[in-house]
Design an enzyme around this catalytic site. Sequence first.
Site, PDB file in Angstrom:
ATOM      1  N   TYR A 129      -1.193  -0.652  10.475  1.00 29.24           N
ATOM      2  CA  TYR A 129      -1.391  -0.835   8.963  1.00 29.24           C
ATOM      3  C   TYR A 129      -0.296  -0.463   8.091  1.00 29.24           C
ATOM      4  CZ  TYR A 129      -3.629  -1.140   4.313  1.00 29.24           C
ATOM      5  OH  TYR A 129      -3.909  -1.457   2.903  1.00 29.24           O
TER       6      TYR A 129
ATOM      7  N   SER B 274       0.931  -1.230  -0.179  1.00 35.71           N
ATOM      8  CA  SER B 274      -0.095   0.073  -0.002  1.00 35.71           C
ATOM      9  C   SER B 274       0.987   1.300   0.121  1.00 35.71           C
ATOM     10  CB  SER B 274      -0.991  -0.006   1.259  1.00 35.71           C
ATOM     11  OG  SER B 274      -1.411   1.347   1.413  1.00 35.71           O
TER      12      SER B 274
END
Length: 252
Positions: free
Chosen positions: A155, A142
Amino acid sequence: MAEMSYRTALITGASSGLGRGLALWFARRGVKVYAAARRRENLEALANEARAAGAHIEPVELDVADEEATLTRIRELDAACGGLDLIIANAGFGQESSGKRINWETVKKTIDVNVTGAAATLCAVLPQMVERKRGHIVGVASLAAWRGLKRQAAYSASKAFLSTFMESLRVDLKTTGVRVTCIYPGFVKSEMTAQNKSMPFLLETEEAVELMGKAILRGEAEYAFPWQTASLMSLMKVMPNVLFDTAMRKLR
Protein backbone atom coordinates in the site's frame (compact mmCIF):
# COMPACT_ATOMS: atom_id res chain seq x y z
CA MET A 1 -5.94 31.24 -5.82
CA ALA A 2 -9.27 31.58 -7.61
CA GLU A 3 -11.65 28.63 -7.50
CA MET A 4 -12.13 26.68 -10.72
CA SER A 5 -15.39 25.62 -12.29
CA TYR A 6 -16.24 22.38 -14.06
CA ARG A 7 -19.01 21.17 -16.33
CA THR A 8 -18.15 17.48 -16.14
CA ALA A 9 -16.20 15.20 -13.82
CA LEU A 10 -15.24 11.52 -13.65
CA ILE A 11 -14.63 10.04 -10.19
CA THR A 12 -13.49 6.45 -9.68
CA GLY A 13 -14.14 4.37 -6.57
CA ALA A 14 -17.47 6.17 -6.26
CA SER A 15 -19.58 3.37 -4.81
CA SER A 16 -18.55 4.14 -1.22
CA GLY A 17 -16.41 6.29 1.05
CA LEU A 18 -14.53 9.30 -0.26
CA GLY A 19 -15.42 8.64 -3.90
CA ARG A 20 -19.13 8.53 -3.15
CA GLY A 21 -18.88 11.65 -1.03
CA LEU A 22 -16.93 13.55 -3.68
CA ALA A 23 -19.43 12.55 -6.39
CA LEU A 24 -22.28 14.05 -4.37
CA TRP A 25 -20.22 17.09 -3.37
CA PHE A 26 -19.48 18.07 -6.96
CA ALA A 27 -22.92 17.08 -8.30
CA ARG A 28 -24.60 19.36 -5.76
CA ARG A 29 -22.51 22.21 -7.17
CA GLY A 30 -23.89 21.74 -10.66
CA VAL A 31 -21.26 19.41 -12.10
CA LYS A 32 -22.38 16.45 -14.21
CA VAL A 33 -20.56 13.61 -12.47
CA TYR A 34 -19.71 10.26 -13.99
CA ALA A 35 -19.43 8.02 -10.92
CA ALA A 36 -17.35 4.92 -11.70
CA ALA A 37 -17.02 1.74 -9.63
CA ARG A 38 -17.57 -2.01 -9.81
CA ARG A 39 -20.78 -2.19 -7.76
CA ARG A 40 -23.61 -1.12 -10.06
CA GLU A 41 -26.31 -1.29 -7.37
CA ASN A 42 -24.38 1.15 -5.16
CA LEU A 43 -23.96 3.53 -8.07
CA GLU A 44 -27.67 3.41 -8.88
CA ALA A 45 -28.48 4.28 -5.26
CA LEU A 46 -25.99 7.16 -5.47
CA ALA A 47 -27.59 8.45 -8.69
CA ASN A 48 -31.04 8.31 -7.09
CA GLU A 49 -29.83 10.25 -4.05
CA ALA A 50 -28.35 12.91 -6.31
CA ARG A 51 -31.52 13.07 -8.41
CA ALA A 52 -33.62 13.68 -5.30
CA ALA A 53 -31.41 16.70 -4.57
CA GLY A 54 -31.72 18.03 -8.11
CA ALA A 55 -28.20 16.93 -9.07
CA HIS A 56 -26.93 14.73 -11.91
CA ILE A 57 -24.79 11.65 -11.37
CA GLU A 58 -24.30 9.12 -14.18
CA PRO A 59 -23.38 5.57 -13.00
CA VAL A 60 -20.43 4.01 -14.81
CA GLU A 61 -19.74 0.35 -14.05
CA LEU A 62 -15.97 0.03 -14.22
CA ASP A 63 -13.14 -1.98 -12.66
CA VAL A 64 -9.99 0.15 -12.90
CA ALA A 65 -7.84 -2.97 -12.43
CA ASP A 66 -8.78 -3.76 -16.04
CA GLU A 67 -6.67 -1.02 -17.58
CA GLU A 68 -7.74 -1.58 -21.19
CA ALA A 69 -11.43 -1.34 -20.29
CA THR A 70 -10.65 1.73 -18.19
CA LEU A 71 -8.86 3.52 -21.01
CA THR A 72 -11.60 2.67 -23.50
CA ARG A 73 -14.52 3.67 -21.28
CA ILE A 74 -13.03 7.00 -20.15
CA ARG A 75 -12.22 7.92 -23.74
CA GLU A 76 -15.79 7.10 -24.74
CA LEU A 77 -17.16 9.31 -21.97
CA ASP A 78 -14.80 12.13 -22.89
CA ALA A 79 -15.97 12.06 -26.51
CA ALA A 80 -19.64 11.76 -25.58
CA CYS A 81 -19.71 14.70 -23.13
CA GLY A 82 -17.59 17.10 -25.16
CA GLY A 83 -14.57 16.74 -22.90
CA LEU A 84 -14.14 15.82 -19.25
CA ASP A 85 -13.05 18.82 -17.18
CA LEU A 86 -12.09 16.96 -14.01
CA ILE A 87 -10.82 13.42 -13.44
CA ILE A 88 -10.31 12.13 -9.90
CA ALA A 89 -8.45 8.82 -9.59
CA ASN A 90 -9.82 7.82 -6.20
CA ALA A 91 -10.34 4.05 -6.51
CA GLY A 92 -8.04 2.24 -4.12
CA PHE A 93 -7.32 -1.07 -2.44
CA GLY A 94 -5.63 -1.54 0.91
CA GLN A 95 -4.82 -4.73 2.77
CA GLU A 96 -2.05 -5.71 5.16
CA SER A 97 1.12 -6.89 3.40
CA SER A 98 3.65 -7.74 6.07
CA GLY A 99 7.03 -8.86 4.81
CA LYS A 100 6.95 -11.71 7.34
CA ARG A 101 3.93 -13.31 5.66
CA ILE A 102 3.77 -11.63 2.27
CA ASN A 103 0.97 -12.70 -0.03
CA TRP A 104 1.53 -12.15 -3.76
CA GLU A 105 -2.18 -11.99 -4.56
CA THR A 106 -2.59 -9.05 -2.16
CA VAL A 107 0.47 -7.29 -3.56
CA LYS A 108 -0.69 -7.79 -7.15
CA LYS A 109 -4.21 -6.55 -6.47
CA THR A 110 -2.80 -3.47 -4.76
CA ILE A 111 -0.61 -2.71 -7.78
CA ASP A 112 -3.40 -3.45 -10.26
CA VAL A 113 -5.78 -1.00 -8.58
CA ASN A 114 -3.59 1.65 -6.95
CA VAL A 115 -0.84 1.84 -9.57
CA THR A 116 -1.99 0.54 -12.95
CA GLY A 117 -5.64 1.47 -12.46
CA ALA A 118 -4.88 4.97 -11.19
CA ALA A 119 -2.36 5.64 -13.96
CA ALA A 120 -4.76 4.42 -16.64
CA THR A 121 -7.51 6.64 -15.23
CA LEU A 122 -5.28 9.71 -15.27
CA CYS A 123 -3.67 9.05 -18.64
CA ALA A 124 -6.80 8.02 -20.59
CA VAL A 125 -7.65 11.46 -21.97
CA LEU A 126 -4.70 13.54 -20.77
CA PRO A 127 -3.52 14.13 -24.37
CA GLN A 128 -6.98 15.49 -25.21
CA MET A 129 -6.90 17.79 -22.17
CA VAL A 130 -3.51 19.13 -23.28
CA GLU A 131 -4.87 19.70 -26.77
CA ARG A 132 -7.90 21.54 -25.37
CA LYS A 133 -5.64 23.54 -23.02
CA ARG A 134 -7.96 22.87 -20.08
CA GLY A 135 -8.67 20.15 -17.54
CA HIS A 136 -7.76 19.02 -14.07
CA ILE A 137 -6.45 15.61 -12.98
CA VAL A 138 -6.46 14.60 -9.32
CA GLY A 139 -4.75 11.61 -7.73
CA VAL A 140 -5.85 10.48 -4.28
CA ALA A 141 -2.68 9.15 -2.67
CA SER A 142 -2.21 8.79 1.11
CA LEU A 143 0.02 10.01 3.90
CA ALA A 144 1.22 6.38 3.89
CA ALA A 145 3.12 7.31 0.71
CA TRP A 146 5.62 9.38 2.68
CA ARG A 147 7.34 6.35 4.31
CA GLY A 148 7.18 2.59 4.07
CA LEU A 149 4.89 1.84 7.00
CA LYS A 150 4.84 -1.32 9.06
CA ARG A 151 2.88 -4.18 7.43
CA GLN A 152 1.95 -1.84 4.53
CA ALA A 153 4.67 -2.59 1.97
CA ALA A 154 2.33 -2.82 -1.02
CA TYR A 155 0.00 0.00 0.00
CA SER A 156 2.71 2.51 0.97
CA ALA A 157 4.66 1.74 -2.21
CA SER A 158 1.60 2.02 -4.45
CA LYS A 159 0.72 5.44 -3.04
CA ALA A 160 4.36 6.55 -3.29
CA PHE A 161 4.18 5.73 -7.00
CA LEU A 162 1.07 7.87 -7.41
CA SER A 163 2.67 10.74 -5.47
CA THR A 164 5.79 10.81 -7.67
CA PHE A 165 3.75 10.25 -10.84
CA MET A 166 1.56 13.25 -10.06
CA GLU A 167 4.57 15.42 -9.22
CA SER A 168 6.23 14.74 -12.58
CA LEU A 169 2.97 15.34 -14.44
CA ARG A 170 2.53 18.64 -12.58
CA VAL A 171 5.97 19.81 -13.70
CA ASP A 172 5.40 18.71 -17.30
CA LEU A 173 1.93 20.26 -17.56
CA LYS A 174 2.74 23.59 -15.90
CA THR A 175 2.18 25.73 -19.00
CA THR A 176 -0.50 23.66 -20.74
CA GLY A 177 -3.63 24.88 -18.93
CA VAL A 178 -4.11 21.43 -17.34
CA ARG A 179 -4.04 21.43 -13.52
CA VAL A 180 -2.58 18.61 -11.42
CA THR A 181 -3.46 17.92 -7.78
CA CYS A 182 -2.27 15.15 -5.46
CA ILE A 183 -4.17 14.60 -2.22
CA TYR A 184 -2.77 12.86 0.84
CA PRO A 185 -5.53 11.84 3.29
CA GLY A 186 -4.82 10.47 6.71
CA PHE A 187 -7.29 8.11 8.41
CA VAL A 188 -10.86 8.54 7.17
CA LYS A 189 -13.85 6.37 8.10
CA SER A 190 -14.57 4.04 5.18
CA GLU A 191 -15.03 0.40 4.22
CA MET A 192 -11.31 0.14 3.52
CA THR A 193 -10.18 1.53 6.90
CA ALA A 194 -12.75 -0.45 8.91
CA GLN A 195 -10.17 -3.25 9.27
CA ASN A 196 -7.68 -0.94 11.01
CA LYS A 197 -7.47 -1.26 14.80
CA SER A 198 -5.74 2.05 15.54
CA MET A 199 -6.53 5.23 13.60
CA PRO A 200 -5.30 8.42 15.28
CA PHE A 201 -6.98 11.69 14.28
CA LEU A 202 -9.70 9.79 12.44
CA LEU A 203 -11.95 11.98 10.28
CA GLU A 204 -15.56 11.43 9.33
CA THR A 205 -16.09 10.92 5.61
CA GLU A 206 -18.14 14.11 5.20
CA GLU A 207 -15.44 16.25 6.83
CA ALA A 208 -12.72 14.74 4.66
CA VAL A 209 -14.80 15.21 1.49
CA GLU A 210 -15.33 18.89 2.30
CA LEU A 211 -11.60 19.44 2.77
CA MET A 212 -10.75 17.58 -0.43
CA GLY A 213 -13.42 19.24 -2.53
CA LYS A 214 -12.32 22.73 -1.53
CA ALA A 215 -8.64 21.89 -2.16
CA ILE A 216 -9.52 20.66 -5.64
CA LEU A 217 -11.53 23.79 -6.42
CA ARG A 218 -8.59 25.93 -5.30
CA GLY A 219 -6.33 23.99 -7.63
CA GLU A 220 -3.88 23.03 -4.90
CA ALA A 221 -0.78 21.24 -6.21
CA GLU A 222 -0.68 19.08 -3.07
CA TYR A 223 -2.99 18.81 -0.12
CA ALA A 224 -2.36 16.71 3.00
CA PHE A 225 -4.73 16.34 5.94
CA PRO A 226 -5.53 16.26 8.81
CA TRP A 227 -2.79 18.62 9.88
CA GLN A 228 -1.89 16.55 12.96
CA THR A 229 -1.12 13.39 10.99
CA ALA A 230 0.44 15.33 8.12
CA SER A 231 2.79 17.07 10.56
CA LEU A 232 3.80 13.76 12.14
CA MET A 233 4.44 12.17 8.73
CA SER A 234 6.46 15.23 7.65
CA LEU A 235 8.77 14.59 10.58
CA MET A 236 8.98 10.91 9.74
CA LYS A 237 9.97 11.74 6.15
CA VAL A 238 13.22 13.30 7.37
CA MET A 239 13.79 10.91 10.27
CA PRO A 240 17.02 8.86 9.99
CA ASN A 241 16.38 5.22 9.10
CA VAL A 242 17.69 3.92 12.42
CA LEU A 243 15.12 6.01 14.32
CA PHE A 244 12.33 5.30 11.86
CA ASP A 245 12.95 1.54 11.94
CA THR A 246 12.95 1.54 15.74
CA ALA A 247 9.69 3.53 15.85
CA MET A 248 8.02 1.14 13.40
CA ARG A 249 9.11 -1.94 15.34
CA LYS A 250 7.55 -0.52 18.51
CA LEU A 251 4.32 0.38 16.75
CA ARG A 252 1.44 -1.91 17.59
